[in-house]
Design a protein around this motif. Structure first.
Motif, PDB file in Angstrom:
ATOM      1  N   ALA A  21      41.080  41.776  47.208  1.00 43.38           N
ATOM      2  CA  ALA A  21      40.321  40.531  47.342  1.00 43.38           C
ATOM      3  C   ALA A  21      41.206  39.394  47.845  1.00 43.38           C
ATOM      4  O   ALA A  21      40.766  38.561  48.656  1.00 43.38           O
ATOM      5  CB  ALA A  21      39.703  40.157  45.997  1.00 43.38           C
ATOM      6  N   ALA A  22      42.460  39.344  47.382  1.00 45.77           N
ATOM      7  CA  ALA A  22      43.374  38.287  47.822  1.00 45.77           C
ATOM      8  C   ALA A  22      43.634  38.369  49.317  1.00 45.77           C
ATOM      9  O   ALA A  22      43.664  37.354  50.021  1.00 45.77           O
ATOM     10  CB  ALA A  22      44.683  38.377  47.046  1.00 45.77           C
ATOM     11  N   ALA A  25      40.416  37.292  51.184  1.00 44.97           N
ATOM     12  CA  ALA A  25      40.239  35.839  51.126  1.00 44.97           C
ATOM     13  C   ALA A  25      41.214  35.120  52.058  1.00 44.97           C
ATOM     14  O   ALA A  25      40.826  34.190  52.781  1.00 44.97           O
ATOM     15  CB  ALA A  25      40.427  35.352  49.685  1.00 44.97           C
ATOM     16  N   THR A  28      40.155  35.723  55.670  1.00 38.48           N
ATOM     17  CA  THR A  28      38.968  34.935  55.998  1.00 38.48           C
ATOM     18  C   THR A  28      39.332  33.474  56.239  1.00 38.48           C
ATOM     19  O   THR A  28      38.841  32.843  57.188  1.00 38.48           O
ATOM     20  CB  THR A  28      37.936  35.026  54.852  1.00 38.48           C
ATOM     21  N   ALA A  29      40.188  32.922  55.398  1.00 39.46           N
ATOM     22  CA  ALA A  29      40.611  31.527  55.562  1.00 39.46           C
ATOM     23  C   ALA A  29      41.287  31.322  56.913  1.00 39.46           C
ATOM     24  O   ALA A  29      41.019  30.337  57.622  1.00 39.46           O
ATOM     25  CB  ALA A  29      41.564  31.135  54.430  1.00 39.46           C
ATOM     26  N   PRO A 113      32.574  38.076  47.227  1.00 40.72           N
ATOM     27  CA  PRO A 113      33.179  36.912  46.556  1.00 40.72           C
ATOM     28  C   PRO A 113      34.481  36.462  47.228  1.00 40.72           C
ATOM     29  O   PRO A 113      34.769  35.253  47.273  1.00 40.72           O
ATOM     30  CB  PRO A 113      33.441  37.422  45.131  1.00 40.72           C
ATOM     31  N   ALA A 114      35.252  37.421  47.731  1.00 40.90           N
ATOM     32  CA  ALA A 114      36.507  37.061  48.403  1.00 40.90           C
ATOM     33  C   ALA A 114      36.235  36.287  49.691  1.00 40.90           C
ATOM     34  O   ALA A 114      36.959  35.329  50.022  1.00 40.90           O
ATOM     35  CB  ALA A 114      37.313  38.328  48.709  1.00 40.90           C
ATOM     36  N   LEU A 116      33.631  34.351  50.274  1.00 38.55           N
ATOM     37  CA  LEU A 116      33.210  33.013  49.864  1.00 38.55           C
ATOM     38  C   LEU A 116      34.405  32.172  49.421  1.00 38.55           C
ATOM     39  O   LEU A 116      34.474  30.967  49.694  1.00 38.55           O
ATOM     40  CB  LEU A 116      32.181  33.106  48.735  1.00 38.55           C
ATOM     41  N   ALA A 117      35.355  32.831  48.749  1.00 35.61           N
ATOM     42  CA  ALA A 117      36.548  32.114  48.282  1.00 35.61           C
ATOM     43  C   ALA A 117      37.442  31.687  49.439  1.00 35.61           C
ATOM     44  O   ALA A 117      38.221  30.732  49.300  1.00 35.61           O
ATOM     45  CB  ALA A 117      37.339  33.000  47.320  1.00 35.61           C
ATOM     46  N   GLY A 118      37.347  32.363  50.576  1.00 29.41           N
ATOM     47  CA  GLY A 118      38.202  32.043  51.713  1.00 29.41           C
ATOM     48  C   GLY A 118      37.625  31.018  52.668  1.00 29.41           C
ATOM     49  O   GLY A 118      38.367  30.428  53.470  1.00 29.41           O
TER      50      GLY A 118
END
Length: 445
Positions: A21-22, A25, A28-29, A113-114, A116-118
């Motif tokens: 997930a890290a 994320a 994605t960022a 969720p990852a 969305l977090a990114g």
């Protein structure tokens, strides 16, 4: 029913899935940030944002390839660690189609969720990059950050696609292994595990990378030269990373000459775990190859002193360093999280070693030596990848294959790669060896 089972599995394997997930994320960022820069450049009136758009497209193109590889490698590693568990599911009646569907659902449950977090950090990063480029003079007009729904979809979509493709391929492999074979601990071939698909993809990326480097030799010296030479180290690094299963076991040849029993154990263990170690070696190869290739390419450009007074190259150089730094940072995140996932999985192995009179200190020493050996292999592969960019670029720019730039930069890159690997493995190993050996042997993975 499958969603509930998948979510329970994800909760039971929090450490491994958090690593994946890290990376998703972070990727994605990075992608959202570059997509925002392209959108912002296109929004400037009268085409005055062309320099921003071109820089974002060129550097963003490299980033897309790196992010896809990083996400796919990490997701594949996490799924590969579940081979025995998936074999158990098949042994109680699940068909291959259900196993593939389960793996896909689990991956999507972690990825969404990852993603969305990114997104939010990605828009913030895009704004920061735009401000810095304006301050450096790359953007000569007042530009504002423009983020559309398509910007977010483009960045998050690429990350999700990479995760889904990796899940489909890894799930297919897990579903085709005989349950009895996997449960016996023989889910893959011992030592070298280079599949036909990886070999073909690796060869393809090598051709693309070396072809890009050779093509640079026939380009005129100008702004587009870096666009031709830069992708060479990325293509070759990815190709060598895919082919790295054939190289991980090479340090094992030194085993007989080592006086330390811990060193011999480490190299033999690394050779025996070649299939599991290759995602880490691949990520390190990418980190070292891209960092060395792109930084020395820019350093060679900086070493040329006969610039016109109005030359904008220094501004673009500063922007390049900033963007390359982000790509290197993502590669470092991929390395660290791959190592965390791979090392945490070895709790049973560490517990078994400690029951056979190996001390906790020796286990930690073994992990350090394994990290050093993996870094050594990655340095060799990464140097070859970097040369695909550095040599042709330097020949066109200066007439010499030797790049400009400080000599300390390459050792610093290697030391940084080793430091990332060492920090991730030792911290995770300390945590993994904290529990009693018998408790570790009962861990479900």
């Amino acid at each position: 029913m499958m969603w509930r089972f998948a979510l329970r599995t994800v909760r039971a394997r929090t450490s491994a899935y958090l690593a994946a997930a890290a990376v998703i994320a972070a990727g994605t960022a990075l992608l959202v940030a570059f997509a925002a820069l392209v959108t912002s450049g296109n929004a400037v009136a009268d085409g005055r944002g062309e320099s921003l758009t071109m820089l974002a497209l060129i550097m963003g193109g490299w980033t897309v390839v790196v992010v896809i590889f990083g996400i796919a490698a990490t997701v594949s590693l996490v799924i590969a660690q579940r081979t025995r568990e998936l074999a158990l599911i098949r042994s109680i009646g699940a068909v291959p189609r259900q196993v593939r569907a389960l793996v896909l659902v689990e991956t999507v449950a972690v990825a969404v969720p990852a993603l969305l977090a990114g997104v939010l950090p990605g828009t913030g990063l895009g704004g920061l990059l735009l401000d810095r480029m304006a301050a450096l003079g790359v953007v000569t007009v007042s530009a504002r950050l423009v983020v559309h729904g398509s910007t977010i979809v483009a960045g998050a979509g690429v990350s999700l696609l990479a995760a889904v493709i990796a899940a489909l391929l890894a799930g297919r492999r897990a579903a085709t292994i005989a349950p009895v074979q996997a449960l016996a601990g023989e889910a893959g071939p011992a030592g070298v595990a280079l599949s036909r698909t990886k070999a073909r993809l690796g060869a393809l990326f090598l051709v693309i990378g070396f072809g890009s480097g050779v093509g640079t030799l026939f380009m005129a010296d100008g702004p587009l030269l870096a666009a031709g030479a830069g992708p060479a180290c990325i293509g070759v690094a990815i190709g060598l990373a895919l082919l790295s299963p054939a190289t991980v076991a090479i340090p094992d040849a030194l085993t007989a000459r080592l006086p330390s029993s811990t060193s011999r154990l480490a190299l033999r263990n690394l050779a025996a775990r070649a299939a599991e170690a290759t995602p880490v070696v691949g990520a390190l190869t990418l980190l070292i190859g891209i960092a060395t290739g792109t930084l020395y390419m820019q350093a060679t450009e900086d070493s040329i002193t006969n610039r016109a007074p109005d030359d904008v190259a220094p501004q673009f150089a500063a922007a390049n360093y900033m963007i390359v730094g982000l790509i290197i940072a993502f590669s470092a995140i991929t390395v660290a999280n791959s190592l965390v996932a791979a090392t945490w999985k070895r709790r049973r192995e560490f517990g078994l070693l400690r029951l056979t009179a190996v001390t906790r200190r020796q286990v930690l020493g073994m992990v350090v030596i394994e990290s050093a050996a993996a870094t050594f292999v990655s340095v060799v592969l990464g140097t070859v990848a970097a040369a695909a960019t550095i040599v042709p670029y330097s020949l066109v720019k200066t007439g010499s294959p030797i790049p400009g730039g400080p000599g300390w930069m390459f050792p610093a890159i290697v030391a940084s790669g080793f430091a990332v690997a060492l920090a991730a493995t030792t911290a995770t190993s300390l945590r993994a060896t904290r529990e009693p050996p018998l408790t570790a042997l009962g861990v479900g993975g």
